[in-house]
Enzyme design. Structure first.
Site, PDB file in Angstrom:
ATOM      1  NE  ARG A 190      13.419  47.637  16.167  1.00 36.16           N
ATOM      2  CZ  ARG A 190      13.831  46.740  16.448  1.00 36.16           C
ATOM      3  NH1 ARG A 190      14.041  45.909  15.159  1.00 36.16           N
ATOM      4  NH2 ARG A 190      14.849  46.440  17.262  1.00 36.16           N
ATOM      5  CG  ASP A 203       9.048  37.649   7.599  1.00 34.79           C
ATOM      6  OD1 ASP A 203       9.951  38.200   7.918  1.00 34.79           O
ATOM      7  OD2 ASP A 203       9.022  36.427   7.798  1.00 34.79           O
ATOM      8  CB  SER A 204       9.145  33.322   4.283  1.00 35.56           C
ATOM      9  OG  SER A 204      10.261  33.383   5.287  1.00 35.56           O
ATOM     10  CG  ASP A 264      16.701  43.656   8.593  1.00 35.53           C
ATOM     11  OD1 ASP A 264      17.693  43.522   8.497  1.00 35.53           O
ATOM     12  OD2 ASP A 264      15.922  43.620   9.775  1.00 35.53           O
ATOM     13  CB  CYS A 270      22.602  40.814   9.422  1.00 38.05           C
ATOM     14  SG  CYS A 270      21.402  39.529   9.005  1.00 38.05           S
TER      15      CYS A 270
HETATM   16  N1  SAH Z   1      13.366  43.639  10.071  1.00 42.51           N
HETATM   17  C1  SAH Z   1      13.210  42.658  11.251  1.00 42.51           C
HETATM   18  C2  SAH Z   1      14.029  41.683  11.246  1.00 42.51           C
HETATM   19  C3  SAH Z   1      14.212  40.649  10.152  1.00 42.51           C
HETATM   20  S1  SAH Z   1      14.922  39.272  10.248  1.00 42.51           S
HETATM   21  C4  SAH Z   1      13.249  43.292  12.747  1.00 42.51           C
HETATM   22  O1  SAH Z   1      13.372  44.789  12.666  1.00 42.51           O
HETATM   23  O2  SAH Z   1      12.809  42.850  13.711  1.00 42.51           O
HETATM   24  C5  SAH Z   1      14.641  38.450   8.757  1.00 42.51           C
HETATM   25  C6  SAH Z   1      13.506  37.882   8.652  1.00 42.51           C
HETATM   26  O3  SAH Z   1      13.460  37.375   7.204  1.00 42.51           O
HETATM   27  C7  SAH Z   1      12.651  36.773   9.332  1.00 42.51           C
HETATM   28  O4  SAH Z   1      11.732  37.254   9.883  1.00 42.51           O
HETATM   29  C8  SAH Z   1      12.585  35.807   8.234  1.00 42.51           C
HETATM   30  O5  SAH Z   1      11.409  34.978   8.535  1.00 42.51           O
HETATM   31  C9  SAH Z   1      12.632  36.185   6.885  1.00 42.51           C
HETATM   32  N2  SAH Z   1      12.756  35.787   5.620  1.00 42.51           N
HETATM   33  C10 SAH Z   1      13.841  35.021   5.519  1.00 42.51           C
HETATM   34  N3  SAH Z   1      13.847  34.514   4.117  1.00 42.51           N
HETATM   35  C11 SAH Z   1      12.796  35.161   3.612  1.00 42.51           C
HETATM   36  C12 SAH Z   1      12.256  35.200   2.301  1.00 42.51           C
HETATM   37  N4  SAH Z   1      13.101  34.648   1.222  1.00 42.51           N
HETATM   38  N5  SAH Z   1      11.318  36.165   1.774  1.00 42.51           N
HETATM   39  C13 SAH Z   1      10.689  36.348   2.794  1.00 42.51           C
HETATM   40  N6  SAH Z   1      11.039  36.619   4.043  1.00 42.51           N
HETATM   41  C14 SAH Z   1      12.199  35.823   4.572  1.00 42.51           C
END
Ligand code: SAH
Length: 403
Positions: A219, A257-258, A307, A347
C-alpha cells in the site's frame, strides 16, 4: 518435561527415507511419511518424531484429523514444548518486529505468524493495543492457555479477542471459536494508523483478523506512485489501497468489492482522514464482471490494483486458480493506458511466484501489452519467510508498467 518420563512420550516413526524434509528443518510431517505410531497420542498431544533407525528428529504436535499429521515444535531434543520454549519463541518474534518495523510506520502489526515464528498454527495481530489471536492447530489448542498468557504479557496489549473461525481450524478437526478472552474491547471498531493513514478495523466481524496487514508495504508503494493517476482498485476490502492512492495524490480511485460492508467501511475510512469524497467511487460488484463492463463502457485507467482473495488454497486448486488470475489480469490490462501501472497480487499458497509470473506474462501477451517489471512485491516483514518453509511465501506480486 523431565528426562525420566520421556520414555512414555508417544512417538511417530517415519518410513525409511522420509526423514529428509525434517532434517532440513521443514516443520510438517505428512500422514504418508509415517510408518508407525507408538503409544496412543490424542489430538494435540506432544510426540517425538523418529527416523526409521530410531534417531530423534523433532518434538511435534500430533493431529490425527489432518493430512499434516504432526507439526514440529522443536528440532532440539533438549527443547520439548512448554512455557520455556513458547516464551523464547514469542520474545524472538517480538524482537524481530521491533528490529524491522519502525513504530512510526504503524500501530497495527502481526506479532506472531505461525510456522514462520516457530509456533505452527498460532497467529497474533496487534491493532492499537488490541490483540487478535487465532489458534489454528491441534498443538496450539492443547497449549492455548500457555501461549495466550505469554503473548498477552509480552505484547503489553490490554485486550485479547479470539478469531479462530477459519477453515484451517476445521482441517485440524477443531470447531470454530471466537470471542473476547481478556480486557475490555473498545466500543465499535478499533482505529489504527498505517503510513499516516487512519483506518477503522472491525476485529470482531471483519475478514481475517480485521485487516490485511501483509499488504502494508505494498500500500505504501502504491501511495508513492499514485500522483496524478486515475486509479482502479479491484478487491478493495475496506479501501486500503484506495486511501493509499488518494493520499499519494491520485486524481480518482474506483474501488470494487463484492462486500457491501467492506465498501461502507472504506467510505468511513475516507471520511476519517478528511479526504475529498469526490475523488473516490465505490462499486459493489463481482470484479470478473465489472472489468468486462468497464471495458464495454470504454473506461481507461493509469493505475490498477488487483488484490484478489486466495483462488488456490492448496496445490490441487492450482489450475482453476490460474484461469482466474489470467482472466482478471488480461481484463485489467485491457483497461490500462500506456505508461500506466499495474500492481497485481496472488496470495494463493498453491500458486508459486514463478507460475504467477507466467500467468501475468500470458495475460500481457494476449492483451498485446509490453510490461516492464518495476518491482517484485511480497508480504510485509511482520510476515517473515523462513528459507526452510517455502509454503510461507503465500503472497507475491508485481508492479508493472505498460510500455
Ligand atoms: N486489498 C485489500 C484486501 C483484499 S482482500 C486491502 O489492502 O485491504 C480480497 C477482497 O476481495 C475481499 O474484500 C473480498 O470481499 C473481495 N472479493 C472476493 N471475491 C470477489 C469477487 N469475485 N469480486 C469482487 N470482490 C471480491
Amino acid at each position: 518435561m523431565r528426562a525420566t518420563n520421556r520414555m512414555s512420550v508417544p512417538s511417530l516413526e517415519l518410513k525409511a527415507g522420509r526423514d529428509r524434509s525434517l532434517r532440513r528443518r521443514h516443520p510438517w510431517v505428512f500422514s504418508g511419511a509415517i510408518e508407525k505410531v507408538r503409544g496412543a497420542p490424542k489430538s494435540g498431544d506432544t510426540v517425538q518424531v523418529r527416523a526409521s533407525d530410531g534417531k530423534f528428529l523433532a518434538w511435534a504436535a500430533y493431529s490425527p484429523a489432518s493430512q499434516i499429521r504432526a507439526r514440529v515444535w522443536s528440532f532440539d531434543e533438549d527443547q520439548p514444548p512448554g512455557e520455556g520454549l513458547f516464551a523464547e519463541r514469542i520474545s524472538a518474534a517480538l524482537e524481530l518486529r521491533r528490529a524491522l518495523i519502525p513504530t512510526r510506520a504503524t500501530n497495527a502489526l502481526r506479532l506472531i505468524h505461525g510456522e514462520s515464528d516457530g509456533l505452527p498454527g498460532f497467529v497474533a495481530d496487534s491493532y492499537a493495543g488490541v490483540l487478535v489471536v487465532q489458534v489454528l492447530s491441534a498443538g496450539c489448542e492443547r497449549w492455548r492457555d500457555a501461549l495466550l498468557g505469554i503473548v498477552h504479557e509480552k505484547s503489553g496489549c490490554s485486550a485479547i479477542y479470539e478469531r479462530s473461525d477459519t477453515e484451517a481450524r476445521e482441517l485440524e478437526g477443531l470447531t470454530p471459536r471466537s470471542g473476547r478472552l481478556a480486557g475490555s474491547m473498545p466500543d465499535g471498531p478499533v482505529r489504527i494508523v498505517e503510513n499516516g493513514i487512519e483506518y477503522e478495523v472491525d476485529v470482531i466481524a471483519g475478514q481475517k483478523t480485521g485487516f490485511y496487514l501483509d499488504q502494508r508495504d505494498n500500500r505504501s508503494r502504491v501511495q508513492r506512485v499514485a500522483e496524478g493517476r486515475e486509479a482502479l482498485n479491484c478487491f478493495s476490502y475496506t479501501g486500503g489501497f484506495a486511501l493509499a492512492a488518494i493520499s499519494g495524490g491520485a486524481r480518482s480511485v474506483l474501488s470494487i468489492d463484492s462486500s457491501g460492508a467492506a465498501l461502507e467501511c472504506g467510505q468511513r475510512n475516507l471520511a476519517l482522514n478528511r479526504f475529498d469524497a469526490k475523488r473516490a467511487q465505490w462499486l459493489e460488484a463481482d470484479v470478473f464482471d465489472a472489468l468486462r463492463k468497464l471495458r464495454s463502457d470504454g473506461r481507461q485507467f493509469d493505475l490498477i490494483v488487483l488484490d484478489p482473495p486466495k483462488f488456490a488454497p492448496t496445490p490441487k486448486d492450482t489450475e482453476r486458480a490460474a484461469r482466474g488470475y489470467k482472466d482478471i489480469n488480461l481484463n485489467a490490462l485491457r483497461l490500462l493506458r500506456r505508461g500506466g501501472l499495474l500492481a497485481t497480487f496472488s496470495c494463493s499458497g498453491g500458486v508459486s511466484r514463478e507460475l504467477f509470473r507466467k500467468i501475468v506474462a500470458g495475460a500481457a501477451a494476449d492483451a498485446g501489452a509490453s510490461l516492464v517489471l518495476r518491482a517484485q512485491l511480497d508480504a510485509a516483514p511482520d510476515h517473515p519467510l523462513l528459507m526452510e518453509f517455502p509454503e510461507g511465501e503465500y503472497l507475491k506480486g508485481f508492479l508493472l508498467e505498460r510500455r
